[in-house]
Design an enzyme around this catalytic site. Sequence first.
Site, PDB file in Angstrom:
ATOM      1  N   ASN A  50      21.659  22.922 -48.488  1.00  0.00           N
ATOM      2  CA  ASN A  50      20.893  22.341 -49.602  1.00  0.00           C
ATOM      3  C   ASN A  50      21.204  22.973 -50.944  1.00  0.00           C
ATOM      4  O   ASN A  50      20.684  22.554 -51.957  1.00  0.00           O
ATOM      5  CB  ASN A  50      19.389  22.469 -49.328  1.00  0.00           C
ATOM      6  CG  ASN A  50      18.955  23.913 -49.135  1.00  0.00           C
ATOM      7  OD1 ASN A  50      19.749  24.744 -48.694  1.00  0.00           O
ATOM      8  ND2 ASN A  50      17.720  24.209 -49.457  1.00  0.00           N
ATOM      9  N   TYR A  51      22.070  23.976 -50.970  1.00  0.00           N
ATOM     10  CA  TYR A  51      22.213  24.804 -52.169  1.00  0.00           C
ATOM     11  C   TYR A  51      23.687  24.989 -52.488  1.00  0.00           C
ATOM     12  O   TYR A  51      24.465  25.398 -51.624  1.00  0.00           O
ATOM     13  CB  TYR A  51      21.542  26.154 -51.874  1.00  0.00           C
ATOM     14  CG  TYR A  51      21.491  27.127 -53.022  1.00  0.00           C
ATOM     15  CD1 TYR A  51      20.992  26.751 -54.261  1.00  0.00           C
ATOM     16  CD2 TYR A  51      21.909  28.447 -52.830  1.00  0.00           C
ATOM     17  CE1 TYR A  51      20.925  27.666 -55.292  1.00  0.00           C
ATOM     18  CE2 TYR A  51      21.840  29.367 -53.859  1.00  0.00           C
ATOM     19  CZ  TYR A  51      21.350  28.978 -55.094  1.00  0.00           C
ATOM     20  OH  TYR A  51      21.286  29.880 -56.112  1.00  0.00           O
ATOM     21  N   GLN A  62     -16.154  51.783 -73.041  1.00  0.00           N
ATOM     22  CA  GLN A  62     -16.912  53.033 -72.955  1.00  0.00           C
ATOM     23  C   GLN A  62     -16.169  54.192 -73.610  1.00  0.00           C
ATOM     24  O   GLN A  62     -16.739  55.248 -73.859  1.00  0.00           O
ATOM     25  CB  GLN A  62     -17.223  53.370 -71.483  1.00  0.00           C
ATOM     26  CG  GLN A  62     -18.271  54.461 -71.331  1.00  0.00           C
ATOM     27  CD  GLN A  62     -18.442  54.939 -69.891  1.00  0.00           C
ATOM     28  OE1 GLN A  62     -17.908  54.338 -68.961  1.00  0.00           O
ATOM     29  NE2 GLN A  62     -19.167  56.027 -69.706  1.00  0.00           N
ATOM     30  N   ASN A  98      15.597  13.814 -33.762  1.00  0.00           N
ATOM     31  CA  ASN A  98      15.822  15.041 -33.008  1.00  0.00           C
ATOM     32  C   ASN A  98      16.854  15.900 -33.736  1.00  0.00           C
ATOM     33  O   ASN A  98      17.953  15.435 -34.049  1.00  0.00           O
ATOM     34  CB  ASN A  98      16.353  14.699 -31.614  1.00  0.00           C
ATOM     35  CG  ASN A  98      16.468  15.946 -30.760  1.00  0.00           C
ATOM     36  OD1 ASN A  98      15.527  16.317 -30.082  1.00  0.00           O
ATOM     37  ND2 ASN A  98      17.623  16.609 -30.820  1.00  0.00           N
ATOM     38  N   ARG A 133     -10.907  59.625 -57.181  1.00  0.00           N
ATOM     39  CA  ARG A 133     -10.830  59.895 -55.740  1.00  0.00           C
ATOM     40  C   ARG A 133      -9.908  58.938 -54.991  1.00  0.00           C
ATOM     41  O   ARG A 133      -9.545  59.185 -53.849  1.00  0.00           O
ATOM     42  CB  ARG A 133     -12.253  59.837 -55.135  1.00  0.00           C
ATOM     43  CG  ARG A 133     -13.106  61.015 -55.515  1.00  0.00           C
ATOM     44  CD  ARG A 133     -14.587  60.772 -55.221  1.00  0.00           C
ATOM     45  NE  ARG A 133     -15.213  59.950 -56.247  1.00  0.00           N
ATOM     46  CZ  ARG A 133     -16.488  59.559 -56.232  1.00  0.00           C
ATOM     47  NH1 ARG A 133     -17.276  59.908 -55.231  1.00  0.00           N
ATOM     48  NH2 ARG A 133     -16.981  58.828 -57.209  1.00  0.00           N
TER      49      ARG A 133
HETATM   50  C1  UD1 Z   1     -22.957  56.554 -57.854  1.00  0.00           C
HETATM   51  C2  UD1 Z   1     -24.381  57.115 -57.994  1.00  0.00           C
HETATM   52  C3  UD1 Z   1     -24.864  57.547 -56.605  1.00  0.00           C
HETATM   53  C4  UD1 Z   1     -24.799  56.387 -55.638  1.00  0.00           C
HETATM   54  C5  UD1 Z   1     -23.399  55.778 -55.607  1.00  0.00           C
HETATM   55  C6  UD1 Z   1     -23.424  54.492 -54.812  1.00  0.00           C
HETATM   56  C7  UD1 Z   1     -24.517  58.139 -60.214  1.00  0.00           C
HETATM   57  C8  UD1 Z   1     -24.567  59.413 -60.988  1.00  0.00           C
HETATM   58  N1  UD1 Z   1     -24.380  58.251 -58.890  1.00  0.00           N
HETATM   59  O1  UD1 Z   1     -22.119  57.619 -57.425  1.00  0.00           O
HETATM   60  O2  UD1 Z   1     -26.224  57.990 -56.705  1.00  0.00           O
HETATM   61  O3  UD1 Z   1     -25.195  56.821 -54.342  1.00  0.00           O
HETATM   62  O4  UD1 Z   1     -22.958  55.457 -56.929  1.00  0.00           O
HETATM   63  O5  UD1 Z   1     -22.160  53.957 -54.642  1.00  0.00           O
HETATM   64  O6  UD1 Z   1     -24.635  57.087 -60.793  1.00  0.00           O
HETATM   65  N2  UD1 Z   1     -18.519  54.266 -64.073  1.00  0.00           N
HETATM   66  C9  UD1 Z   1     -18.400  53.918 -65.406  1.00  0.00           C
HETATM   67  N3  UD1 Z   1     -18.380  54.910 -66.335  1.00  0.00           N
HETATM   68  C10 UD1 Z   1     -18.500  56.224 -66.012  1.00  0.00           C
HETATM   69  C11 UD1 Z   1     -18.637  56.557 -64.646  1.00  0.00           C
HETATM   70  C12 UD1 Z   1     -18.650  55.563 -63.704  1.00  0.00           C
HETATM   71  O7  UD1 Z   1     -18.291  52.739 -65.739  1.00  0.00           O
HETATM   72  O8  UD1 Z   1     -18.485  57.053 -66.931  1.00  0.00           O
HETATM   73  C13 UD1 Z   1     -18.527  53.194 -63.077  1.00  0.00           C
HETATM   74  C14 UD1 Z   1     -17.412  53.305 -62.038  1.00  0.00           C
HETATM   75  O9  UD1 Z   1     -16.290  52.547 -62.425  1.00  0.00           O
HETATM   76  C15 UD1 Z   1     -18.071  52.719 -60.809  1.00  0.00           C
HETATM   77  C16 UD1 Z   1     -19.550  52.969 -61.013  1.00  0.00           C
HETATM   78  O10 UD1 Z   1     -19.733  53.270 -62.375  1.00  0.00           O
HETATM   79  O11 UD1 Z   1     -17.847  51.319 -60.706  1.00  0.00           O
HETATM   80  C17 UD1 Z   1     -20.088  54.144 -60.174  1.00  0.00           C
HETATM   81  O12 UD1 Z   1     -19.327  55.296 -60.469  1.00  0.00           O
HETATM   82  P1  UD1 Z   1     -18.804  56.255 -59.326  1.00  0.00           P
HETATM   83  O13 UD1 Z   1     -18.015  57.335 -59.953  1.00  0.00           O
HETATM   84  O14 UD1 Z   1     -18.196  55.477 -58.248  1.00  0.00           O
HETATM   85  O15 UD1 Z   1     -20.211  56.887 -58.835  1.00  0.00           O
HETATM   86  P2  UD1 Z   1     -20.502  57.495 -57.411  1.00  0.00           P
HETATM   87  O16 UD1 Z   1     -19.990  58.871 -57.336  1.00  0.00           O
HETATM   88  O17 UD1 Z   1     -20.056  56.557 -56.363  1.00  0.00           O
HETATM   89 MG    MG Z   2     -18.896  54.859 -56.387  1.00  0.00          MG
END
Ligand code: UD1
Ligand code: MG
Length: 457
Positions: A387-388, A76, A378, A16
């Site tokens: 300088n260069y 991951q 002054n 996003r």
């Molecule tokens: C998530 C929560 C939501 C909450 C919100 C708060 C879930 C399903 N939803 O949504 O309930 O209100 O955070 O900010 O958890 N990430 C990974 N691996 C993945 C997916 C995400 O490491 O496979 C990490 C992202 O880098 C991020 C964090 O997890 O730092 C949250 O992921 P993000 O996609 O931002 O979740 P939200 O849609 O914000």
């Molecule tokens: Mg988030």
Amino acid sequence: MSELSVIILAAGKSTRMKSSRSKLLHEVGGKKVITRVCRAVAALEPTSVVAVCSFQASEVFHEVQQVTGNAVMVDQGQPRGTGHAVLKGLEGVSENAENILVLAGDIPLIKSETLRALINKHLDSSSDVSFITMMCAEPFGYGRVIRKGNVPVHIMEQADLKTEFENIKECNSGIYIFRRTFLQKYLESLNTDNAKGEFYLTDLIKKAAEISVVQTTSAPESEVTGVNTRAHFAYAEAQLLNEIVTAHMDNGVGFLFPDEVYIHDTVTIGQDSFIEKDVVLKGNTQIGNHVYIGQGAIIVDSVINDNVEIKPYSVIEASSVGMKSVVGPFARLRPGNDVGTNCRIGNFVEMKKVTMDRGVKAGHLSYLGDASIGEDSNIGAGTITCNYDGKNKFRTTLGKRVFVGSDSQLIAPVTVGDDTYIGTGTTVMDDAESSSLVINPKTQKVVNPWKPPYLRT
Ligand code: UD1
Ligand code: MG
């Protein structure tokens, strides 16, 4: 307190954000998002920190290591949701850990006290999970906390939200503490049977609610806001700035328009200092007491001592300015200047690596680079230190009470002794002893009578 292990979720693709960089590497208030989260975590002195990474893993993990020092990275692979991320993260957590703090890496303004309050509440209960909620005026995008009676029973994600729950303002912050045995038992049972086709960590709330009472603590949205879009970043910046400026005002710093400045949280400002509109103060900057900073000034990594006046639109980087000095308007101090007390640096003066003793004046239109200037000297308008030579830089050293006439050039390396007077328009090519007069003789020719060509017949 018992051992604390932490899993930071930092693998998401940041779709996003519409950016080639992970959102965790973007900055809020001059620090990367992941750095801010790690700092809050490090303050808890956890026994172990696991960062789940994937997208730009080495860059993200590098930032984690910068703060925590001894974190473990788990890759991951293809990110398949927050539940999948924690499942992978568990691989890096010690079997001895009783509880695991899990937090999203995209909550830049989280404070360690807020994490601590969650941990304490969890440890005082027999819950399998406790998490932080926030009340959101505009909850769109967040997982909504569904309660039965007063007890949370489910988190419903935005993409799966049923209309009957659309008005719920209480949202999941993405910060949880789990009993490790609970995670180990139930993470595997998550499925992708949802609108996004991801393993939602949040589905574990429903499971936990069936077994024990899920605990929550609350935090203001301004603190636990998650940054997913550019608009979220702008919101987080505004929240942080508001907090910073409010704290300065509480400490006795005046602002003409508090909403129209930009100040990092690393900056200190003394009492009775006053900050005009559009001032930017960044990095490791320290402003003393009774300092006046005029409109549009930009000060980075600098020390401005008591009773200094920085006039409008001056730019100061990595320099220090001594007490009661006046700088600007439109002065430019590039890195490495040490300006003494009671100096005057006027408009369109550019300085780099200059040491000025007390009482030096450089009032107008000069370039001073790689120079040492003795007290009460002054520097006339239009003075230039040459300088260069195209390859190397050389120093100019002026003694005390040197008078440099306007439109002079000092060809470095050059040393001028105390009380020497350099006549207007002089090119100083060689060293001059103390109490000398240095001039390049020029003659004046007067033609009279004379008329410009267009008046001649
Ligand atoms: C998530 C929560 C939501 C909450 C919100 C708060 C879930 C399903 N939803 O949504 O309930 O209100 O955070 O900010 O958890 N990430 C990974 N691996 C993945 C997916 C995400 O490491 O496979 C990490 C992202 O880098 C991020 C964090 O997890 O730092 C949250 O992921 P993000 O996609 O931002 O979740 P939200 O849609 O914000
Ligand atoms: Mg988030």
